[in-house]
Each structure stands twice: as structure tokens, then as C-alpha cells.
Design a protein around this motif. Structure first.
Motif, PDB file in Angstrom:
ATOM      1  N   LEU A  57       0.841  -3.636  -7.848  1.00 18.22           N
ATOM      2  CA  LEU A  57       2.221  -4.045  -8.112  1.00 18.22           C
ATOM      3  C   LEU A  57       2.341  -5.562  -8.165  1.00 18.22           C
ATOM      4  N   ARG A  58       1.545  -6.245  -7.342  1.00 17.44           N
ATOM      5  CA  ARG A  58       1.533  -7.719  -7.401  1.00 17.44           C
ATOM      6  C   ARG A  58       1.197  -8.186  -8.821  1.00 17.44           C
ATOM      7  N   ASP A  59       0.138  -7.626  -9.391  1.00 14.12           N
ATOM      8  CA  ASP A  59      -0.280  -8.036 -10.728  1.00 14.12           C
ATOM      9  C   ASP A  59       0.675  -7.532 -11.808  1.00 14.12           C
ATOM     10  N   SER A  60       1.205  -6.327 -11.619  1.00 12.59           N
ATOM     11  CA  SER A  60       2.115  -5.753 -12.618  1.00 12.59           C
ATOM     12  C   SER A  60       3.369  -6.600 -12.788  1.00 12.59           C
ATOM     13  N   PHE A  61       3.820  -7.193 -11.682  1.00 12.72           N
ATOM     14  CA  PHE A  61       5.046  -7.993 -11.738  1.00 12.72           C
ATOM     15  C   PHE A  61       4.760  -9.488 -11.594  1.00 12.72           C
ATOM     16  N   GLN A  62       3.487  -9.847 -11.785  1.00 15.58           N
ATOM     17  CA  GLN A  62       3.052 -11.243 -11.854  1.00 15.58           C
ATOM     18  C   GLN A  62       3.545 -12.063 -10.663  1.00 15.58           C
ATOM     19  N   ALA A  63       3.462 -11.472  -9.477  1.00 14.74           N
ATOM     20  CA  ALA A  63       3.809 -12.198  -8.256  1.00 14.74           C
ATOM     21  C   ALA A  63       2.613 -13.043  -7.827  1.00 14.74           C
ATOM     22  N   ARG A  64       2.861 -14.245  -7.355  1.00 15.64           N
ATOM     23  CA  ARG A  64       1.770 -15.118  -6.894  1.00 15.64           C
ATOM     24  C   ARG A  64       1.089 -14.503  -5.677  1.00 15.64           C
ATOM     25  N   ASP A  65       1.892 -13.935  -4.785  1.00 20.43           N
ATOM     26  CA  ASP A  65       1.368 -13.309  -3.574  1.00 20.43           C
ATOM     27  C   ASP A  65       2.388 -12.299  -3.095  1.00 20.43           C
ATOM     28  N   VAL A  66       1.942 -11.302  -2.371  1.00 23.38           N
ATOM     29  CA  VAL A  66       2.833 -10.310  -1.768  1.00 23.38           C
ATOM     30  C   VAL A  66       2.358 -10.036  -0.344  1.00 23.38           C
ATOM     31  N   VAL A  67       3.179  -9.314   0.406  1.00 21.57           N
ATOM     32  CA  VAL A  67       2.842  -8.984   1.793  1.00 21.57           C
ATOM     33  C   VAL A  67       3.054  -7.498   2.029  1.00 21.57           C
ATOM     34  N   MET A  68       2.035  -6.846   2.591  1.00 21.73           N
ATOM     35  CA  MET A  68       2.203  -5.478   3.059  1.00 21.73           C
ATOM     36  C   MET A  68       2.903  -5.530   4.408  1.00 21.73           C
ATOM     37  N   MET A  69       4.101  -4.943   4.480  1.00 23.81           N
ATOM     38  CA  MET A  69       4.890  -4.977   5.704  1.00 23.81           C
ATOM     39  C   MET A  69       5.267  -3.552   6.107  1.00 23.81           C
ATOM     40  N   LEU A  70       4.892  -3.160   7.302  1.00 25.70           N
ATOM     41  CA  LEU A  70       5.230  -1.842   7.834  1.00 25.70           C
ATOM     42  C   LEU A  70       6.487  -1.961   8.685  1.00 25.70           C
ATOM     43  N   CYS A  71       7.455  -1.081   8.432  1.00 19.76           N
ATOM     44  CA  CYS A  71       8.760  -1.190   9.079  1.00 19.76           C
ATOM     45  C   CYS A  71       9.148   0.121   9.760  1.00 19.76           C
ATOM     46  N   ALA A  72       9.732   0.015  10.949  1.00 22.64           N
ATOM     47  CA  ALA A  72      10.309   1.161  11.651  1.00 22.64           C
ATOM     48  C   ALA A  72      11.414   0.624  12.543  1.00 22.64           C
ATOM     49  N   ASP A  73      12.650   1.005  12.269  1.00 21.77           N
ATOM     50  CA  ASP A  73      13.809   0.432  12.966  1.00 21.77           C
ATOM     51  C   ASP A  73      13.732  -1.093  12.855  1.00 21.77           C
ATOM     52  N   ASN A  74      13.716  -1.795  13.990  1.00 18.52           N
ATOM     53  CA  ASN A  74      13.657  -3.258  13.944  1.00 18.52           C
ATOM     54  C   ASN A  74      12.253  -3.803  14.192  1.00 18.52           C
ATOM     55  N   MET A  75      11.241  -2.938  14.129  1.00 16.51           N
ATOM     56  CA  MET A  75       9.856  -3.388  14.262  1.00 16.51           C
ATOM     57  C   MET A  75       9.253  -3.532  12.868  1.00 16.51           C
ATOM     58  N   ARG A  76       8.710  -4.721  12.598  1.00 13.48           N
ATOM     59  CA  ARG A  76       8.081  -4.972  11.296  1.00 13.48           C
ATOM     60  C   ARG A  76       6.747  -5.664  11.529  1.00 13.48           C
ATOM     61  N   VAL A  77       5.689  -5.084  10.991  1.00 11.76           N
ATOM     62  CA  VAL A  77       4.346  -5.646  11.145  1.00 11.76           C
ATOM     63  C   VAL A  77       3.789  -5.920   9.758  1.00 11.76           C
ATOM     64  N   ALA A  78       3.430  -7.183   9.504  1.00 13.57           N
ATOM     65  CA  ALA A  78       2.905  -7.608   8.209  1.00 13.57           C
ATOM     66  C   ALA A  78       1.444  -8.003   8.366  1.00 13.57           C
ATOM     67  N   LEU A  79       0.731  -8.063   7.235  1.00 17.35           N
ATOM     68  CA  LEU A  79      -0.708  -8.309   7.262  1.00 17.35           C
ATOM     69  C   LEU A  79      -1.089  -9.524   6.424  1.00 17.35           C
ATOM     70  N   VAL A  80      -2.030 -10.316   6.950  1.00 16.43           N
ATOM     71  CA  VAL A  80      -2.631 -11.384   6.140  1.00 16.43           C
ATOM     72  C   VAL A  80      -3.643 -10.769   5.177  1.00 16.43           C
ATOM     73  N   THR A  81      -4.534  -9.907   5.683  1.00 19.77           N
ATOM     74  CA  THR A  81      -5.487  -9.196   4.832  1.00 19.77           C
ATOM     75  C   THR A  81      -5.174  -7.711   4.883  1.00 19.77           C
ATOM     76  N   GLU A  82      -5.457  -7.006   3.796  1.00 12.56           N
ATOM     77  CA  GLU A  82      -5.104  -5.588   3.729  1.00 12.56           C
ATOM     78  C   GLU A  82      -6.363  -4.725   3.784  1.00 12.56           C
ATOM     79  N   HIS A  83      -6.829  -4.285   2.628  1.00 15.11           N
ATOM     80  CA  HIS A  83      -7.996  -3.393   2.594  1.00 15.11           C
ATOM     81  C   HIS A  83      -9.258  -4.209   2.361  1.00 15.11           C
ATOM     82  N   VAL A  84      -9.644  -4.906   3.428  1.00 15.75           N
ATOM     83  CA  VAL A  84     -10.807  -5.792   3.408  1.00 15.75           C
ATOM     84  C   VAL A  84     -11.787  -5.328   4.481  1.00 15.75           C
ATOM     85  N   PRO A  85     -13.076  -5.214   4.181  1.00 16.08           N
ATOM     86  CA  PRO A  85     -14.042  -4.837   5.221  1.00 16.08           C
ATOM     87  C   PRO A  85     -13.985  -5.811   6.402  1.00 16.08           C
ATOM     88  N   ILE A  86     -14.151  -5.292   7.608  1.00 15.31           N
ATOM     89  CA  ILE A  86     -14.104  -6.130   8.806  1.00 15.31           C
ATOM     90  C   ILE A  86     -15.099  -7.285   8.705  1.00 15.31           C
TER      91      ILE A  86
END
Length: 361
Positions: free
Chosen positions: A144-173
Motif C-alpha cells: 500500500l505504501r508503494d501503491s499510494f506513493q507514500a515516502r514512508d508508512v507505519v504499522m500501528m496496532l490499536c486496541a482501545d487507547n493502546m497503540r503500538v507502532a513498529l520501526v521495522t516490520e517483517h525483517v529477520p531478527i
């Protein structure tokens, strides 16, 4: 909310041998969902009918079409992306499931670009199974980042008022550390800060940043990224007007409930953020892609081949993804109106705190 105000939300099928279509049927069996959005499912009425027979207690009805200009605001619309008969084998990892998952997703993205739909809820795909000439990504987020030509995006997990975002996503440890740079952290913090303001209505968001190493490096005894990369990035973010704090030791941060003092948490890598998030969210989490011009949400789980076609899938997270998509579309409109008319009276922000509130670092 009137029908004119309801957002038109597209829904991709995900892997057609997974639980995606079952989730759609279960969620939209509750007719009240049609009061908050007009859903358009990008799939095939034949595939939907196959799974409708496997869900025993459903009140799911739909209208199907090949023309996006003929969406029915009072019914679930199935937009037929393909006509051919498809061999559906629930619970099986095969090329067919991946191929039609990509077809559904690309049709939905096309509708977003043409502004036929206002948001997108993506059902789960199997990342290895979708790899082909048309799709060479590790998941929805980079696609979706490439489809909409975004410079960068963030994967953010949300539940109520808890939000956890990631610097790296599907990257080997083994490769995570080299992806942790001040530039990457600053980019993610800027996107998170902007998203919390325009997508969640938080005027002065506070963002916690986790360390990379155990005990946040123990002052250099267990790695020095906190001192050389993460700490300087946090200080620069503050200079840029972002209320960022840390770096915090990830284990103690979640164990002591410190996440509740912040509007979002930036984790350095996938499992550091998602293991505590999913443990605390208890099946109600939503994956949100921050930084796009369009709104995209998804449930926070995978294709669940082990229960596919068995009427055992829990639609809780998928329902939350639909609610969140509609809420964020509405919040963005409100934010845009406020920006255009600053004199307009704004309701008190119940989420953000006073700027001088003390938060322990």
C-alpha cells in the motif's frame, strides 16, 4: 448517521482458502453494521456463497455487481472481481488462494484510487502464498505504501487507547539492528504524531520509544544503540515539536503498565511490540497503516488455515477493524474541517493531557 454520510468501505477477501470470507459473513450478518458504513466486498459471489453454506448461524445477504457505480447503500455489495469457477479448498496453502487474494486487493486499490470507496479493510493473506510478478511484498503495508506513493508508512496496532507502532516490520531478527537508524525513528515518530492528531483526534500526543537491547542497553553494557541512535533521535524529535520519551526497557515498560500513560508506543521490531500488544488486546486488536492518504485497517491475525471452513473463526478483531476504519474516516473529515475553519468550536480533547503533565522517563 444518514446513508449520505456513511463511508463506503471496501473489503478485500484475503486468501480464499483462509478465514477471510467467513469473517466477512459473520461480521455483516449483524445488519446494524450497515448503519455505520456501506460495505463493498471485492471477491466473487460464488466464493461468498460457498462459505455462506459453512456458516450455520448467519443472517447474511448481499447484492452483487460488476459496476462500482451501482453500490446499494442498504446492503452488502459484492463486487465481482472474477467470473470463473474457482476450486476452493479451505485450510489449504496453494497458488489459487494467493492468486485471488492479490486480484481482490488490486481491485480494491483501484477503487480507492478512483475514489469509488473511502477506506479499505483487508482480510488476511498468507505472505509467502501471494508472491508473484504482480505482488512481491512482505505484506499489505509495503504494498500500500508503494501503491499510494507514500515516502514512508507505519504499522500501528490499536486496541482501545493502546497503540503500538513498529520501526521495522517483517525483517529477520538477524537484520533488525542495521535497520535501526535515527532517520528511520524520526520518520516513524513524525508519521505517528501526525496520525494521532488527524486520525485519532489527539491534539498533543505523547509517544513512548522502546530501546532495542535488553534493559535499554544498560547504559552501554548491553549494546549501545540506545546511546548512539535511539536517544539522539528522541532528542531531535523533541526539537521538532514531538512529545517523544524514552528509550524504555521493553519488558518493564509493558509489565508495569507504563503504556497506559502514552498515546502510542514505538517498538523497534515486530515481536517486541506485537507479543505484548496481542497479549493485552485479547483478540480485539486492529492493524492500522498510518501515513497513507487513504484509510486502511485489518484484523491483527492471520489466515488461520487450521480452522478455515469450520465455522470456528472469531470475527471480533475484524469487526473492530470495520469500526476503526469508519471512525478514522470520520475523524479525518472533522480534522480537515477544523483546519479549514479554525474558529469553529472544538470539543474538549478527552484523550490528550495537559502539556506540563509529568511523565517519568
Amino acid at each position: 448517521m444518514t446513508h449520505k454520510q456513511k463511508p463506503v468501505i471496501g473489503i478485500s477477501s484475503g486468501d480464499i482458502n483462509g478465514i477471510g470470507i467467513e469473517l466477512i459473513i459473520k461480521a455483516f450478518s449483524d445488519q446494524r453494521l450497515l448503519d455505520i458504513c456501506t460495505p463493498v466486498v471485492f471477491a466473487s459471489n460464488k466464493v461468498v456463497n460457498f462459505y455462506r453454506k459453512t456458516v450455520h448461524e448467519s443472517n447474511f445477504s448481499f447484492y452483487h455487481t460488476k459496476e462500482l457505480d451501482k453500490i446499494n447503500p442498504k446492503q452488502v455489495t459484492i463486487f465481482n472481481c472474477w467470473d470463473e469457477e474457482v476450486n476452493i479448498t479451505p485450510g489449504t496453502l496453494n497458488e489459487t488462494g494467493g492468486r485471488y487474494a492479490v486480484s481482490s486487493l488490486q481491485a480494491a486499490v483501484g477503487a480507492l484510487k478512483e475514489k469509488k470507496i473511502e477506506g479499505l479493510v483487508t482480510a488476511p493473506i498468507h505472505k509467502a502464498n501471494v508472491q508473484c510478478e504482480r505482488f512481491s511484498y512482505t505484506g499489505h503495508t509495503p504494498f500500500l505504501r508503494d501503491s499510494f506513493q507514500a515516502r514512508d508508512v507505519v504499522m500501528m496496532l490499536c486496541a482501545d487507547n493502546m497503540r503500538v507502532a513498529l520501526v521495522t516490520e517483517h525483517v529477520p531478527i538477524s537484520e533488525v539492528a542495521r535497520h535501526i537508524t535515527s532517520e528511520a525513528i524520526l520518520s516513524k515518530l513524525a508519521i505517528i504524531n501526525s496520525s494521532l492528531q488527524k486520525d485519532f483526534g489527539i491534539s498533543k500526543p505523547r509517544i513512548a520509544v522502546l530501546g532495542l537491547n535488553p534493559h535499554a542497553g544498560d547504559e552501554g553494557l548491553v549494546g549501545n544503540e540506545e546511546q548512539t541512535i535511539i536517544g539522539p533521535a528522541i532528542r531531535q524529535a523533541k526539537n521538532n515539536g514531538i512529545l517523544a520519551f524514552g528509550p524504555y526497557s521493553a519488558d518493564a515498560f509493558f509489565a508495569r503498565g507504563q503504556y497506559s500513560k502514552f498515546d502510542a508506543v514505538l517498538a523497534m521490531y515486530h515481536d517486541q511490540g506485537l507479543i505484548p500488544f496481542k497479549s493485552l488486546a485479547q483478540g480485539e486488536g486492529v492493524n492500522y497503516t498510518a501515513g497513507l492518504d487513504i484509510v486502511r485497517t485489518s484484523p491483527d491475525h492471520g489466515v488461520a488455515f487450521d480452522i478455515a471452513g469450520k465455522d470456528q473463526a472469531d470475527a471480533g478483531s475484524f469487526l473492530q477493524a470495520v469500526y476503526s476504519c469508519a471512525d478514522i474516516i470520520s475523524q479525518r473529515k472533522e480534522y480537515s474541517e477544523q483546519r479549514q475553519n479554525p474558529m469553529r468550536k472544538v470539543a474538549p480533547d478527552v484523550v490528550s493531557r495537559l502539556e506540563d503533565e509529568k511523565i517519568e522517563e
